[in-house]
Design a protein around this motif. Sequence first.
Motif, short mmCIF file in Angstrom:
data_model
loop_
_atom_site.label_atom_id
_atom_site.label_comp_id
_atom_site.label_asym_id
_atom_site.label_seq_id
_atom_site.Cartn_x
_atom_site.Cartn_y
_atom_site.Cartn_z
N PRO A 37 0.83 -1.20 0.00
CA PRO A 37 0.00 0.00 0.00
C PRO A 37 0.87 1.26 0.00
O PRO A 37 1.79 1.37 0.82
CB PRO A 37 -0.83 -0.11 1.28
N ILE A 38 0.60 2.16 -0.94
CA ILE A 38 1.40 3.38 -1.05
C ILE A 38 0.52 4.60 -1.23
O ILE A 38 -0.65 4.50 -1.63
CB ILE A 38 2.40 3.33 -2.23
N GLY A 53 7.55 11.51 -4.60
CA GLY A 53 7.87 10.90 -3.32
C GLY A 53 6.84 9.83 -3.02
O GLY A 53 5.64 10.05 -3.20
N VAL A 54 7.30 8.67 -2.58
CA VAL A 54 6.40 7.55 -2.32
C VAL A 54 6.48 7.16 -0.84
O VAL A 54 7.57 7.07 -0.27
CB VAL A 54 6.74 6.34 -3.21
N TYR A 55 5.31 6.93 -0.25
CA TYR A 55 5.18 6.62 1.17
C TYR A 55 4.42 5.31 1.33
O TYR A 55 3.53 4.99 0.54
CB TYR A 55 4.37 7.72 1.87
N SER A 56 4.73 4.59 2.38
CA SER A 56 3.95 3.43 2.80
C SER A 56 3.86 3.48 4.32
O SER A 56 4.88 3.72 4.99
CB SER A 56 4.58 2.12 2.34
N ARG A 57 2.67 3.28 4.82
CA ARG A 57 2.42 3.35 6.26
C ARG A 57 2.95 4.66 6.85
O ARG A 57 3.48 4.69 7.96
CB ARG A 57 3.01 2.12 6.96
N GLY A 58 2.83 5.73 6.08
CA GLY A 58 3.24 7.05 6.53
C GLY A 58 4.73 7.31 6.49
O GLY A 58 5.18 8.37 6.91
N LEU A 59 5.51 6.37 5.95
CA LEU A 59 6.96 6.52 5.90
C LEU A 59 7.43 6.79 4.47
O LEU A 59 7.07 6.05 3.55
CB LEU A 59 7.64 5.26 6.43
N PHE A 60 8.23 7.82 4.29
CA PHE A 60 8.82 8.14 3.00
C PHE A 60 9.91 7.12 2.72
O PHE A 60 10.88 7.02 3.47
CB PHE A 60 9.39 9.56 3.04
N VAL A 77 11.06 0.24 3.52
CA VAL A 77 10.15 0.80 4.52
C VAL A 77 10.71 0.55 5.92
O VAL A 77 10.67 1.44 6.78
CB VAL A 77 8.72 0.24 4.36
N ALA A 78 11.25 -0.64 6.15
CA ALA A 78 11.87 -0.94 7.44
C ALA A 78 13.07 -0.02 7.71
O ALA A 78 13.26 0.44 8.83
CB ALA A 78 12.30 -2.41 7.50
N ALA A 79 13.86 0.26 6.68
CA ALA A 79 14.99 1.19 6.83
C ALA A 79 14.48 2.58 7.18
O ALA A 79 15.06 3.27 8.03
CB ALA A 79 15.83 1.22 5.55
N ALA A 80 13.39 3.00 6.54
CA ALA A 80 12.79 4.31 6.85
C ALA A 80 12.29 4.34 8.29
O ALA A 80 12.43 5.36 8.98
CB ALA A 80 11.67 4.62 5.87
N ALA A 81 11.72 3.24 8.75
CA ALA A 81 11.23 3.17 10.14
C ALA A 81 12.40 3.25 11.12
O ALA A 81 12.31 3.94 12.14
CB ALA A 81 10.44 1.88 10.35
N ARG A 82 13.49 2.55 10.81
CA ARG A 82 14.68 2.63 11.69
C ARG A 82 15.21 4.06 11.75
O ARG A 82 15.58 4.54 12.82
CB ARG A 82 15.76 1.67 11.21
N LYS A 83 15.23 4.72 10.60
CA LYS A 83 15.71 6.11 10.54
C LYS A 83 14.82 7.01 11.41
O LYS A 83 15.30 7.85 12.17
CB LYS A 83 15.73 6.59 9.10
N LYS A 84 13.51 6.80 11.30
CA LYS A 84 12.56 7.62 12.07
C LYS A 84 12.74 7.40 13.57
O LYS A 84 12.61 8.34 14.36
CB LYS A 84 11.14 7.29 11.65
N ARG A 85 13.06 6.15 13.97
CA ARG A 85 13.28 5.84 15.38
C ARG A 85 14.65 6.32 15.86
O ARG A 85 14.97 6.23 17.04
CB ARG A 85 13.17 4.35 15.62
N GLY A 86 15.46 6.79 14.92
CA GLY A 86 16.80 7.26 15.28
C GLY A 86 17.85 6.19 15.26
O GLY A 86 18.96 6.38 15.76
N GLY A 87 17.54 5.07 14.61
CA GLY A 87 18.50 3.97 14.59
C GLY A 87 19.06 3.66 13.27
O GLY A 87 19.07 4.24 12.29
#
Length: 109
Positions: free
Chosen positions: A18-19, A29-36, A99-109
Amino acid sequence: MTSTFPDFAREQLARALPITSRKMFGALGVYSRGLFFAIVTKDAVYFRVDDATRPAYEARGSGPFDPYGDGRVMASSYRVPDDVLEDVDELRRWAEASVAAAARKKRGG
């Protein structure tokens, strides 16, 4: 009607997960689950990478996004190999990793 590369890329990505998308900086710019997680240009797709995912791109000979063509690259986004973009199952795996990489970035990791 003739489809452009960005249309094709958006359709393939939408088949994979889902995007949502929006125009930004002359690209999409493409997003999934609110993450760029992706940038679609007129002739390529670039996914968000991090230390965990970058080696897969480098092993395939893919390089970072160079928006101006002058060597000033965005090392956080690498070009998706064409054969990955054409295979929806493989695209799903690479997109989920991005998307997982974007989530890690958002969490600061």
